[in-house]
Write a protein that holds these residues in place. Sequence first.
Motif, mmCIF file in Angstrom:
data_model
loop_
_atom_site.group_PDB
_atom_site.id
_atom_site.type_symbol
_atom_site.label_atom_id
_atom_site.label_comp_id
_atom_site.label_asym_id
_atom_site.label_seq_id
_atom_site.Cartn_x
_atom_site.Cartn_y
_atom_site.Cartn_z
ATOM 1 N N ASN A 1 0.863 -1.186 0.000
ATOM 2 C CA ASN A 1 0.000 0.000 0.000
ATOM 3 C C ASN A 1 0.893 1.227 0.000
ATOM 4 O O ASN A 1 0.907 2.013 0.943
ATOM 5 C CB ASN A 1 -0.899 0.003 1.229
ATOM 6 C CG ASN A 1 -1.849 -1.172 1.220
ATOM 7 O OD1 ASN A 1 -2.438 -1.498 0.203
ATOM 8 N ND2 ASN A 1 -1.987 -1.826 2.355
ATOM 9 N N THR B 1 2.077 0.924 3.997
ATOM 10 C CA THR B 1 2.200 -0.393 4.617
ATOM 11 C C THR B 1 2.552 -1.455 3.596
ATOM 12 O O THR B 1 2.328 -1.301 2.400
ATOM 13 C CB THR B 1 0.882 -0.811 5.289
ATOM 14 O OG1 THR B 1 -0.161 -0.755 4.299
ATOM 15 C CG2 THR B 1 0.519 0.109 6.433
ATOM 16 N N VAL C 1 1.905 -5.663 3.363
ATOM 17 C CA VAL C 1 1.128 -6.709 4.025
ATOM 18 C C VAL C 1 1.425 -8.058 3.387
ATOM 19 O O VAL C 1 1.484 -8.176 2.165
ATOM 20 C CB VAL C 1 -0.388 -6.403 3.890
ATOM 21 C CG1 VAL C 1 -1.206 -7.530 4.477
ATOM 22 C CG2 VAL C 1 -0.724 -5.096 4.569
ATOM 23 N N MET D 1 -0.068 -11.432 2.626
ATOM 24 C CA MET D 1 -1.418 -11.975 2.593
ATOM 25 C C MET D 1 -1.380 -13.489 2.566
ATOM 26 O O MET D 1 -0.860 -14.082 1.624
ATOM 27 C CB MET D 1 -2.148 -11.437 1.369
ATOM 28 C CG MET D 1 -2.310 -9.926 1.443
ATOM 29 S SD MET D 1 -2.893 -9.228 -0.086
ATOM 30 C CE MET D 1 -4.433 -10.073 -0.243
ATOM 31 N N ASN E 1 4.634 -11.044 11.874
ATOM 32 C CA ASN E 1 3.661 -9.960 12.016
ATOM 33 C C ASN E 1 2.674 -9.895 10.876
ATOM 34 O O ASN E 1 1.549 -9.450 11.034
ATOM 35 C CB ASN E 1 4.368 -8.607 12.126
ATOM 36 C CG ASN E 1 5.243 -8.509 13.358
ATOM 37 O OD1 ASN E 1 5.021 -9.215 14.327
ATOM 38 N ND2 ASN E 1 6.237 -7.637 13.301
ATOM 39 N N GLU E 2 3.146 -10.277 9.702
ATOM 40 C CA GLU E 2 2.361 -10.251 8.469
ATOM 41 C C GLU E 2 2.050 -8.854 7.968
ATOM 42 O O GLU E 2 1.310 -8.684 7.019
ATOM 43 C CB GLU E 2 1.069 -11.073 8.605
ATOM 44 C CG GLU E 2 1.356 -12.552 8.825
ATOM 45 C CD GLU E 2 0.113 -13.416 8.829
ATOM 46 O OE1 GLU E 2 -0.994 -12.867 8.963
ATOM 47 O OE2 GLU E 2 0.262 -14.635 8.691
ATOM 48 N N TYR E 3 2.604 -7.844 8.616
ATOM 49 C CA TYR E 3 2.472 -6.509 8.050
ATOM 50 C C TYR E 3 3.645 -5.659 8.531
ATOM 51 O O TYR E 3 4.319 -5.995 9.499
ATOM 52 C CB TYR E 3 1.158 -5.837 8.448
ATOM 53 C CG TYR E 3 1.105 -5.338 9.878
ATOM 54 C CD1 TYR E 3 0.746 -6.191 10.913
ATOM 55 C CD2 TYR E 3 1.461 -4.029 10.193
ATOM 56 C CE1 TYR E 3 0.721 -5.749 12.223
ATOM 57 C CE2 TYR E 3 1.436 -3.575 11.501
ATOM 58 C CZ TYR E 3 1.067 -4.441 12.511
ATOM 59 O OH TYR E 3 1.048 -4.012 13.805
#
Lengths: 274, 515
Positions: free
Chosen positions: B191, B200, B202, B204, B265-267
């Motif tokens: 993003n 950010t 991410v 997914m 954390n995945e982000y």
Amino acid sequence: MGKKVFVIDVTKCNGCHNCQIVCKDEHVGNDWSPIAKPQPEIGQFWIELTEKVRGTVPKVKVAYRPHLCMHCDKAPCMDACPVEGCIYKRDDGLVIIDADKCTGCRLCVDACPYENVIWFNEDLNIAQKCTGCAHLLDDGWSEPRCADACPTLALRLMDEDEAKALIGKAEVWRPELKKEVEPRVYYIGLPKKFIAGTVYDPKEEEVVIGATVTLTAKGGKTQTATTDAYGDFWFEDLKDGLYDLEIKSGKKVKKFAALDTAEADINLGDIPLI
Amino acid sequence: MARGPYSHEPARLEVILLGMQGLGKPGVHQSQIAYLGMPRNILGAGRQYMDMFNNLATSPVGDRLLKPHRGTPQAWGKQLLPKTLIEEAIKKGTVDFWGTGGHEEPTEDQYKKYTYPLPKKEGGTEIHMMWTDTPCRITCWGFGNDVLETVRDPKIECVVAQHPWLENDVLTADIILPTNTTLEVNDIMLNLRDGDSFQTVVLMRQAIAPIGESRSDYEAVCAVAEKLGMLGEVTDGFSEAELIKGVFDGMGFDKIVSWKEFQENEYLVVPYEKDWQRHTAGWYDFYKDPVKNPIPTPTGKLEFWSESLARYFPDDEERPPIPVWVEKGITHDERISSPRARAYPLLVMSNHGRWRVHAQCDDIPWTKETVTGKIRGWDGYWYEPCWMHPSTAAERGIKNGDIVRVYNERGSVLCGALVWERIMPGVLSVDHGARADFIDPDFTLDRGGAINVVSPKGLTSKHAGGQATSGYLAEVEKVSMAQMEEWREKYPEAFAREYDPASGLRFSSWIQEGR
């Protein structure tokens, strides 16, 4: 827990519809018996974001107001329900229709004096409405999904004690019902009426900036406004009633008598000042 | 006013207004927040974010990934064609245009003349086949009827479409590759240029298994590549997992957080610059010292009179060196002063749908049942709203909630009338992107509310390659029960399509045989 109230400050509501949609996320396809059975995919709005258009082009405002069950202390639905213990008021003040006990007689739907609060589910043959997400509150949540999702804190479920000051400056929806049903939903900032217009000089073909506009209420109380860079003036939050209005710029004067805000907001349109 | 006939002129006039107010002085700025976000982050302020992509370009996976992302001109080169000229190119066989229409091309590219097709000896050829990825040109680009008509031109021997849903343009494809939604794949999402204040990254995780036979875009394309013996060329030998990590490494995120931590954390929120306050606001530097801090124009100044346009297009009356309001020009005839306005006296304003992203999410029940979502017609169909002022409606005997036909020479679109004071008289507002549902086999009457089916075709103006899909002439009339009955009798198949009011047309709506 102590008694709860919904406090909704509509001046902070921007019409995002989060409340309306997350309520569906919580209840469509989910069974929280006996507090609530699944809400149908479409057609019911346990909380609905209503939009009221006020005024006429170009003096238009849109008033957003979340509308839900008022969780009345003297709930007519409770009185009307023939099944013992089916509609009851919890200690926290929320009114629940027991989804297991309901027999589908619809007397509560008829008894509720508010529009669009109690809905009838044809497939399940039960009456359904906002539960204040009681099943979540019992599980440790401090507020229902709608309040949780509200990005501006316009919509909150609060302890009645903590909300006393706010309740003091709030009003209820359909105040004529207040005494009879004692609702637990309070609105802050419900808009009253406006009177607005645009002042222009027809000879110069220009708007008039800086004209003084005086509004006089029936009792004699006055307020003034000044026309802005667009020649516009607005008087907002006016009680229903009759008003006299005077526009003055230099030696030029224009008057309006007995403007009645009871019916609707008033857009005086383009006003020539000669 | 954007994406309309000659809409570059109002945009340029806004810049002139900034100039008149003193661009760069406190309170007078222009910024592209949608891409850059605020505040400054450590990966780049200003145009530095492009450095991230440049870094990725030089990384091992870069070429593989950036080709589809960076826009055709840089990715494939040689023979090019703007999306807004596809129909013209196919029908006429050749077309000249200025500027590739690529999304992030330098300004100077607009002055360059291109021709489609290139000469044969340079490797040029007319288009014979189309392969389209998640298309929605009939409802999001200009003159959707023409899009449909042109795709059936005998010149186009084959159309392949890859898309999660059987809708819109996909209905005209010869071969359909059903692809996944973002929920069905593992992926990395950036993003960085999409309007987030804090940018950010991410990771997914696949949330559900792919539905039916659908595959990820990557898998689908690789399957075709394998059949063609081109698998190695398409993948460069990288697996999906390697590509995901490659993005992370290639863009320098490993300098912010480790891959291991990112996976946990995945982000990742790109931190802002600690001393972001040292940056001056907007164009303030230009304001303080325009010589030392020029604007990227030929003169370094805000040009009321465009030196570039004067040089390259001195006689262009649709986009002259100094911006003007263009009432009439060779490209468009959509003003209310036009003779066409006798038959089509209203202007269609068409914006991004509030409850959609272009053509996506037109099938979500909970948003469709909002006040501005869809209008429930008396026939049980949920129509795309057409906003109109009470006076415009009254003149035509239209009441709130009526089924109406919005039309011009290009065709007709059925909508639901939303009559209120939230729009000025003389204007119809229908957002683009509704899912098309044609009643007639010639695609001239759409029930789905895909308003772009009747919008102007082609370019913003002769030398400016954007689309012109808002601010054009049309008329509206109430659809009577008798008229609807007439259509029902004439086109029974269209009305027999499986339809769920809450979500719209179904997959089965379009299937004649097979599962």
